[in-house]
Motif scaffolding. Structure first.
Motif, short mmCIF file in Angstrom:
data_model
loop_
_atom_site.label_atom_id
_atom_site.label_comp_id
_atom_site.label_asym_id
_atom_site.label_seq_id
_atom_site.Cartn_x
_atom_site.Cartn_y
_atom_site.Cartn_z
N ASN A 120 -10.58 -11.05 1.57
CA ASN A 120 -9.77 -9.83 1.35
C ASN A 120 -8.82 -10.12 1.74
OD1 ASN A 120 -8.40 -7.75 3.47
ND2 ASN A 120 -9.55 -7.11 1.28
N ALA A 175 -5.57 -1.46 6.33
CA ALA A 175 -5.82 -2.89 5.81
C ALA A 175 -5.13 -3.86 6.99
CB ALA A 175 -6.73 -3.22 5.35
N GLY A 213 -9.02 -2.62 -1.27
CA GLY A 213 -8.51 -2.23 0.09
C GLY A 213 -10.62 -1.23 0.56
N THR A 245 -16.49 3.45 1.35
CA THR A 245 -16.15 2.05 1.42
C THR A 245 -16.82 1.81 -0.06
OG1 THR A 245 -15.94 0.92 3.06
CG2 THR A 245 -16.43 -0.66 1.06
N GLY A 252 0.92 -0.86 -0.15
CA GLY A 252 -0.03 -0.10 -0.04
C GLY A 252 1.18 1.31 -0.12
N THR A 262 -5.66 -9.97 -0.27
CA THR A 262 -4.49 -9.91 -0.38
C THR A 262 -3.26 -10.12 -0.23
OG1 THR A 262 -5.33 -8.98 1.37
CG2 THR A 262 -3.00 -8.60 1.55
N ALA A 264 -7.08 3.19 2.12
CA ALA A 264 -7.68 2.56 2.70
C ALA A 264 -7.38 1.13 2.44
CB ALA A 264 -9.63 1.72 2.31
N PHE A 265 -5.82 0.60 1.51
CA PHE A 265 -6.30 -1.18 2.04
C PHE A 265 -4.38 -0.30 2.21
CE2 PHE A 265 -2.43 -3.41 0.26
CZ PHE A 265 -3.12 -4.79 0.62
N ASN A 291 -6.82 3.02 -2.67
CA ASN A 291 -5.71 2.97 -1.87
C ASN A 291 -5.20 2.77 -1.04
OD1 ASN A 291 -3.73 2.30 -5.01
ND2 ASN A 291 -6.15 2.37 -4.68
N PHE A 302 -12.09 -1.96 4.56
CA PHE A 302 -12.09 -1.81 5.03
C PHE A 302 -13.66 -1.05 6.31
CE2 PHE A 302 -12.73 3.21 6.52
CZ PHE A 302 -12.01 3.22 7.23
#
Length: 491
Positions: free
Chosen positions: A121, A265, A423, A466, A48, A125, A261-262, A259, A427
């Protein structure tokens, strides 16, 4: 009599503390503030950070840093709420996973919804980390090619081979039994994250100071010149009618929010990290301190990487800001930074996939307790390393999982779009909704009270953000897919 009973209790407590098991029969936890902070930094400072210069370029000098700070405060606040839910409020029993925490506080139905959000998620990821690691390895390959063949050489290469290399490394490391054995790997990964972030900052500063007589940040914020070419920054980011259309500006801004928010995370693995901590001092207190340390340190790095990266590249900031320094000179330093990224993501991949492994394996053991294939461990002696116990189901299942994530990464190797979508998905439900709802339930906050109202405003606002961020990332993904051929050579 009382004295004798006290002696027996003291002897029992001493025996428990000296044993290899906790009072619930599980292996004794040895985690500390340092190891928890390392796990958090490993989970948070991931791929991120590489997209933050691009994100701020889309949002500008006002909205970009403001978004970083807002996400930082929200993550820190909700993490403290989640840390208090680790033990049951009535019995004090430990909840070993995020899903168990939700089930204990909110019931079976919301537990299933949490599991869906969390594991989608986590899988996403690990796919994103596979993409990022391969891009860094491609950057190293191209850098060495340009250094050897000259700056005019094509040096095109596919990142598929590097995804396979990364997958092979993860197949081996995935045989680490559980989260409790990852402390050393997480500490190494955390050091690597600091290393490549610091190198990126140094290169950004060098790029800026090489363009100006002195480092005058007020001037840099608005405008600077690079080798006779105008590199502009602005309060609102990329300019409509110059760099993008009004529609593209909206979509890219939403993707940028995803981006950011990711970048924060890590709530999806917070409970699993907390479950590694010793029982004394209380796990929730240590976890809150670790979260504060981890989020504070990463926010400082994020702010520096994002703002200095934007100052160095302007509105043309690349999706991965380390690749923006070119593949030329100092090629060895850029190579080292990209190698640090690879090493970090090797560890971060394990932090995010271990909860998946544990859940599937525990479910299978419960479903087929008599199956030797699922439950039996075979001792294998390694010279100078002692005896290692191998479970065939674990070997096969974890290997298949890593291969599947690598194949999906080859099909969708789009850095910013994938990062933004991940993200956005994670989130609101995992970082905001469930911690807030569990806090309301545990604290028995009255509906429509002042506290209840502002917590609901926070949750619903994050939900809307979101949805918008997810829409922007999906639009970017669709746009990328229109011109992409799966398994083709990357430039």
């Amino acid at each position: 009599m009382a004295s004798e009973l006290h002696k027996r209790n003291l002897a029992l407590e001493t025996a428990i503390s000296d044993s290899k098991f906790d009072d619930d029969g599980r292996p004794k936890r040895t985690g500390t503030l340092m190891t928890a902070s390392a796990h958090i930094i490993t989970a948070v400072i991931g791929s991120g950070v590489l997209s933050l210069a691009w994100a701020i370029a889309q949002l500008g000098w006002i909205a970009g840093p403001m978004a970083l700070m807002i996400f930082s405060f929200i993550t820190g606040f909700t993490s403290s709420l989640l840390a208090d839910c680790y033990r049951c409020s009535t019995t004090g029993r430990r909840n070993y996973t995020y899903m168990e925490v939700v089930k204990s506080n909110l019931g079976e139905m919301k537990c299933k919804l949490c599991g869906l959000a969390q594991y989608v998620n986590l899988v996403g990821t690990t796919i994103g980390y596979t993409i990022t690691a391969s891009l860094s390895m491609v950057a190293i390959k191209r850098s060495n090619c340009f250094h050897k063949e000259g700056h005019d050489a094509g040096c095109h290469t596919s990142n598929n081979m590097y995804m396979i290399i990364f997958a092979i490394a993860e197949i081996i490391l995935s045989q680490i039994p559980n989260f409790h054995e990852l402390s050393g790997l997480s500490i190494l990964a955390a050091v690597m994250s600091f290393a490549y972030s610091s190198i990126g900052l140094g290169l950004a500063i060098a790029k800026i100071t090489g363009q100006l007589p002195s480092l005058q940040f007020i001037v840099i914020i608005f405008y600077h010149i690079e080798r006779g070419n105008h590199v502009t920054t602005s309060l609102t980011g990329v300019a409509i009618g110059v760099d993008v259309t009004s529609t593209e500006k909206i979509w890219s801004s939403l993707q940028a929010i995803g981006n950011i928010a990711f970048a924060y995370a890590y709530s999806i693995v917070l409970v699993e990290i907390q479950d590694t901590l010793r029982s004394s001092p209380p796990e929730n207190k240590v976890m809150k301190r670790a979260s504060f340390v981890g989020v504070s340190i990463t926010t400082i790095f994020y702010m520096l990487c994002g703002t200095l990266g934007y100052a160095a590249f302007g509105d043309k900031a690349p999706g991965n800001f380390l690749t923006g320094f070119g593949f030329y000179e100092p090629f060895w330093l850029v190579d080292f930074a990209n190698m640090c990224i690879v090493v970090h993501l090797v560890g971060a991949y394990q932090v995010f996939c271990q909860p998946i492994f544990t859940t599937v394996e525990n479910w299978c053991c419960h479903k087929w307790p008599e199956s030797g294939f699922v439950t039996k461990r075979h001792p294998i002696t390694f010279p100078s390393c002692g005896v290692c116990y191998v479970n065939m189901f674990r070997v096969i299942w974890r290997t298949v999982y890593v291969i599947l994530t690598a194949v999906i990464a080859m099909l969708f190797p789009f850095f910013n779009s994938v990062i933004g979508l991940l993200g956005a998905i994670a989130f609101w439900p995992l970082t905001v909704y469930f911690p807030v709802e569990m806090y309301i339930s545990r604290a028995k906050i009255r509906k429509f009270s002042v506290t209840w109202m502002w917590l609901q405003v926070l949750s619903w606002t994050c939900f809307i953000v979101t949805l918008l961020a997810a829409a922007g990332s999906i639009q970017g993904l669709v746009k990328d897919l229109q011109t992409y051929k799966p398994f083709s050579s990357a430039s």
